[in-house]
Design a protein around this motif. Structure first.
Motif, PDB file in Angstrom:
ATOM      1  N   GLU A 105      28.116  43.677  41.908  1.00 56.30           N
ATOM      2  CA  GLU A 105      29.289  44.485  42.164  1.00 56.30           C
ATOM      3  C   GLU A 105      30.593  43.543  41.704  1.00 56.30           C
ATOM      4  N   THR A 106      31.254  44.289  40.779  1.00 58.08           N
ATOM      5  CA  THR A 106      32.447  43.838  39.903  1.00 58.08           C
ATOM      6  C   THR A 106      33.673  43.899  40.790  1.00 58.08           C
ATOM      7  N   PRO A 107      34.900  43.350  40.269  1.00 57.46           N
ATOM      8  CA  PRO A 107      35.834  43.473  41.109  1.00 57.46           C
ATOM      9  C   PRO A 107      36.519  44.956  41.166  1.00 57.46           C
ATOM     10  N   GLU A 108      36.200  45.745  40.089  1.00 59.22           N
ATOM     11  CA  GLU A 108      36.623  47.135  39.929  1.00 59.22           C
ATOM     12  C   GLU A 108      35.481  47.882  41.071  1.00 59.22           C
ATOM     13  N   ILE A 109      34.309  47.538  41.000  1.00 54.39           N
ATOM     14  CA  ILE A 109      33.846  48.481  41.975  1.00 54.39           C
ATOM     15  C   ILE A 109      34.127  48.192  43.197  1.00 54.39           C
ATOM     16  N   LEU A 110      34.427  46.873  43.790  1.00 57.86           N
ATOM     17  CA  LEU A 110      34.962  46.495  44.953  1.00 57.86           C
ATOM     18  C   LEU A 110      36.313  47.162  45.177  1.00 57.86           C
ATOM     19  N   LYS A 111      37.062  47.283  44.216  1.00 52.39           N
ATOM     20  CA  LYS A 111      38.476  48.102  44.543  1.00 52.39           C
ATOM     21  C   LYS A 111      38.040  49.391  44.896  1.00 52.39           C
ATOM     22  N   GLU A 112      37.304  50.218  44.155  1.00 52.07           N
ATOM     23  CA  GLU A 112      37.026  51.516  44.576  1.00 52.07           C
ATOM     24  C   GLU A 112      36.530  51.655  46.192  1.00 52.07           C
ATOM     25  N   LYS A 113      35.652  50.886  46.355  1.00 52.17           N
ATOM     26  CA  LYS A 113      34.738  50.623  47.880  1.00 52.17           C
ATOM     27  C   LYS A 113      35.865  50.437  48.790  1.00 52.17           C
ATOM     28  N   VAL A 114      37.009  49.561  48.418  1.00 46.37           N
ATOM     29  CA  VAL A 114      37.653  49.064  49.483  1.00 46.37           C
ATOM     30  C   VAL A 114      38.785  50.288  49.831  1.00 46.37           C
ATOM     31  N   LEU A 115      39.042  50.950  48.712  1.00 45.31           N
ATOM     32  CA  LEU A 115      40.077  52.312  48.687  1.00 45.31           C
ATOM     33  C   LEU A 115      39.343  53.450  49.455  1.00 45.31           C
ATOM     34  N   LEU A 116      37.920  53.500  49.393  1.00 47.56           N
ATOM     35  CA  LEU A 116      37.278  54.767  49.997  1.00 47.56           C
ATOM     36  C   LEU A 116      36.885  54.051  51.603  1.00 47.56           C
ATOM     37  N   ALA A 117      36.919  53.040  51.815  1.00 43.41           N
ATOM     38  CA  ALA A 117      36.676  52.565  53.274  1.00 43.41           C
ATOM     39  C   ALA A 117      38.245  52.928  53.820  1.00 43.41           C
ATOM     40  N   LYS A 145      41.846  33.360  44.442  1.00 45.46           N
ATOM     41  CA  LYS A 145      43.073  34.260  44.013  1.00 45.46           C
ATOM     42  C   LYS A 145      42.592  35.341  43.081  1.00 45.46           C
ATOM     43  N   ALA A 146      41.854  35.017  42.191  1.00 42.62           N
ATOM     44  CA  ALA A 146      41.501  36.088  41.371  1.00 42.62           C
ATOM     45  C   ALA A 146      40.580  37.260  42.074  1.00 42.62           C
ATOM     46  N   GLU A 147      39.989  36.761  42.973  1.00 42.62           N
ATOM     47  CA  GLU A 147      39.062  37.825  43.880  1.00 42.62           C
ATOM     48  C   GLU A 147      40.060  38.686  44.681  1.00 42.62           C
ATOM     49  N   LEU A 148      41.204  38.224  45.118  1.00 40.20           N
ATOM     50  CA  LEU A 148      41.955  38.911  46.001  1.00 40.20           C
ATOM     51  C   LEU A 148      42.836  39.876  44.921  1.00 40.20           C
ATOM     52  N   GLU A 149      43.255  39.383  43.632  1.00 45.14           N
ATOM     53  CA  GLU A 149      43.894  40.174  42.795  1.00 45.14           C
ATOM     54  C   GLU A 149      43.193  41.188  42.272  1.00 45.14           C
ATOM     55  N   GLY A 150      41.651  40.999  42.120  1.00 48.46           N
ATOM     56  CA  GLY A 150      40.921  41.816  41.594  1.00 48.46           C
ATOM     57  C   GLY A 150      40.529  43.077  42.207  1.00 48.46           C
ATOM     58  N   SER A 151      40.648  42.916  43.761  1.00 47.46           N
ATOM     59  CA  SER A 151      40.024  44.270  44.555  1.00 47.46           C
ATOM     60  C   SER A 151      41.038  44.602  45.552  1.00 47.46           C
ATOM     61  N   SER A 193      48.813  31.425  51.738  1.00 43.04           N
ATOM     62  CA  SER A 193      50.069  31.422  50.862  1.00 43.04           C
ATOM     63  C   SER A 193      50.000  32.249  49.708  1.00 43.04           C
ATOM     64  N   VAL A 194      48.642  32.564  49.287  1.00 41.84           N
ATOM     65  CA  VAL A 194      48.870  33.467  48.161  1.00 41.84           C
ATOM     66  C   VAL A 194      49.041  35.028  48.834  1.00 41.84           C
ATOM     67  N   ILE A 195      48.539  35.242  49.819  1.00 35.52           N
ATOM     68  CA  ILE A 195      48.896  36.677  50.386  1.00 35.52           C
ATOM     69  C   ILE A 195      50.494  36.591  50.808  1.00 35.52           C
ATOM     70  N   GLU A 196      51.006  35.400  51.264  1.00 34.86           N
ATOM     71  CA  GLU A 196      52.521  35.385  51.604  1.00 34.86           C
ATOM     72  C   GLU A 196      53.469  35.960  50.126  1.00 34.86           C
ATOM     73  N   GLN A 197      52.783  35.237  49.159  1.00 35.37           N
ATOM     74  CA  GLN A 197      53.540  35.580  47.805  1.00 35.37           C
ATOM     75  C   GLN A 197      53.362  37.026  47.273  1.00 35.37           C
ATOM     76  N   LYS A 198      52.502  37.748  47.649  1.00 39.45           N
ATOM     77  CA  LYS A 198      52.365  39.060  47.410  1.00 39.45           C
ATOM     78  C   LYS A 198      52.823  39.867  48.384  1.00 39.45           C
ATOM     79  N   TYR A 199      52.696  39.613  49.728  1.00 40.80           N
ATOM     80  CA  TYR A 199      52.924  40.841  50.852  1.00 40.80           C
ATOM     81  C   TYR A 199      54.288  40.138  51.646  1.00 40.80           C
ATOM     82  N   GLY A 200      54.587  38.947  51.511  1.00 45.13           N
ATOM     83  CA  GLY A 200      55.439  38.285  52.598  1.00 45.13           C
ATOM     84  C   GLY A 200      54.999  37.602  53.465  1.00 45.13           C
ATOM     85  N   LYS A 201      55.885  37.111  54.360  1.00 44.67           N
ATOM     86  CA  LYS A 201      55.307  36.013  55.359  1.00 44.67           C
ATOM     87  C   LYS A 201      54.844  36.823  56.713  1.00 44.67           C
TER      88      LYS A 201
END
Ligand code: PEP
Length: 252
Positions: A105-117, A145-151, A193-201
């Motif tokens: 399961e690649t980051p791209e596949i997981l991205k699709e799964k997350v969206l469908l879920a 960080k890459a796993e979060l960014e990827g999916s 902290s990575v989530i905060e950088q992306k979405y705020g505190k």
């Protein structure tokens, strides 16, 4: 305030009858002694509908361990997010290292799964974590960080709030080797902290980040006492009611 959660991942264990027995036992144990946290059990697909009828959903949430990366159609053997939801389940685990490693399961596949879920109203327990080699090369931060960014970092802030993160160092899964509470806290704080950088505190503060990897009743209190550890994703120790309840009780 973010939720405290103890979630079980039964993996490919328990036939239907055994699964029903375990769900009944847990339901009774938690009816008699109410938990101080959210409790979720993630079961094989075939258990979901029956277990859904047994449990008190106000006390125990139900989840699948996977779902398809396609909405519907000619995908023999697959189970869609919509099907999972129709059983009464509220959650799905996605990105588990066993799915990434054994089922490619690649980051791209997981991205699709997350969206469908999310489209189907499921909350996602999204797993991230480094291998032993990556830890030894001190690459754990860039890996998660890459796993979060990827999916999941493609999601809107609103949708991201339907995600629970499970940090699971691969070297600690099923090995009996747990990350120390300090090691786990360090990377949980980094993930936040990575989530905060992306979405705020506010979003970062509201995101539950669970630890997974040989968590048991004996080490759960120390792990859960850390400020950025909001509970656990539990494999082996979720297969016996007393063991799982022992971890749930770590929040008391
Ligand atoms: C898991 O696979 O999600 C897990 C945490 O397993 P275990 O508790 O058995 O290490």
């Amino acid at each position: 305030m973010r939720k405290k959660i103890v979630a079980g991942n039964w993996k490919m264990n328990k036939n239907l009858q055994e699964g029903i027995e375990l769900a009944k036992e847990l339901n009774e144990a938690l009816a008699a002694d109410k938990p101080n946290c959210d409790v979720v059990i993630c079961t094989p697909f075939i258990h979901l509908a029956k277990v859904s009828d047994i449990i008190d959903h106000s006390v125990i949430g139900l989840g699948a361990e996977n779902c398809a990366d396609k909405a519907k159609g000619a995908f023999t053997g697959e189970v869609s997010a919509e099907m999972v939801k129709s059983t009464g389940a509220e959650y799905v685990i996605l990105g588990h290292s066993e799915r990434r490693e054994y089922y490619n399961e690649t980051p791209e596949i997981l991205k699709e799964k997350v969206l469908l879920a999310l489209e189907n109203g499921l909350k996602v327990i999204f797993c991230i974590g480094e291998s032993l080699e990556q830890r030894e090369a001190n690459q754990q931060n860039e890996v998660v960080k890459a796993e979060l960014e990827g999916s999941v970092f493609n999601l809107s802030a609103e949708d991201f709030q339907k995600i629970v993160i499970a940090y699971e160092p691969i070297w600690a899964i099923g090995t009996g080797k747990t990350a120390t509470s300090d090691q786990a806290e360090e990377i949980h704080a980094y993930i936040r902290s990575v989530i905060e950088q992306k979405y705020g505190k506010e979003v970062a503060d509201n995101t539950s980040i669970l630890y997974g990897g040989s968590c048991k009743a004996s080490n759960a209190p120390e792990l859960f006492a850390k400020p950025d550890i909001d509970g656990g994703l539990i494999g082996g120790a979720s297969l016996k009611c007393a063991d799982f309840k022992g971890i749930i009780d770590a929040w008391k």
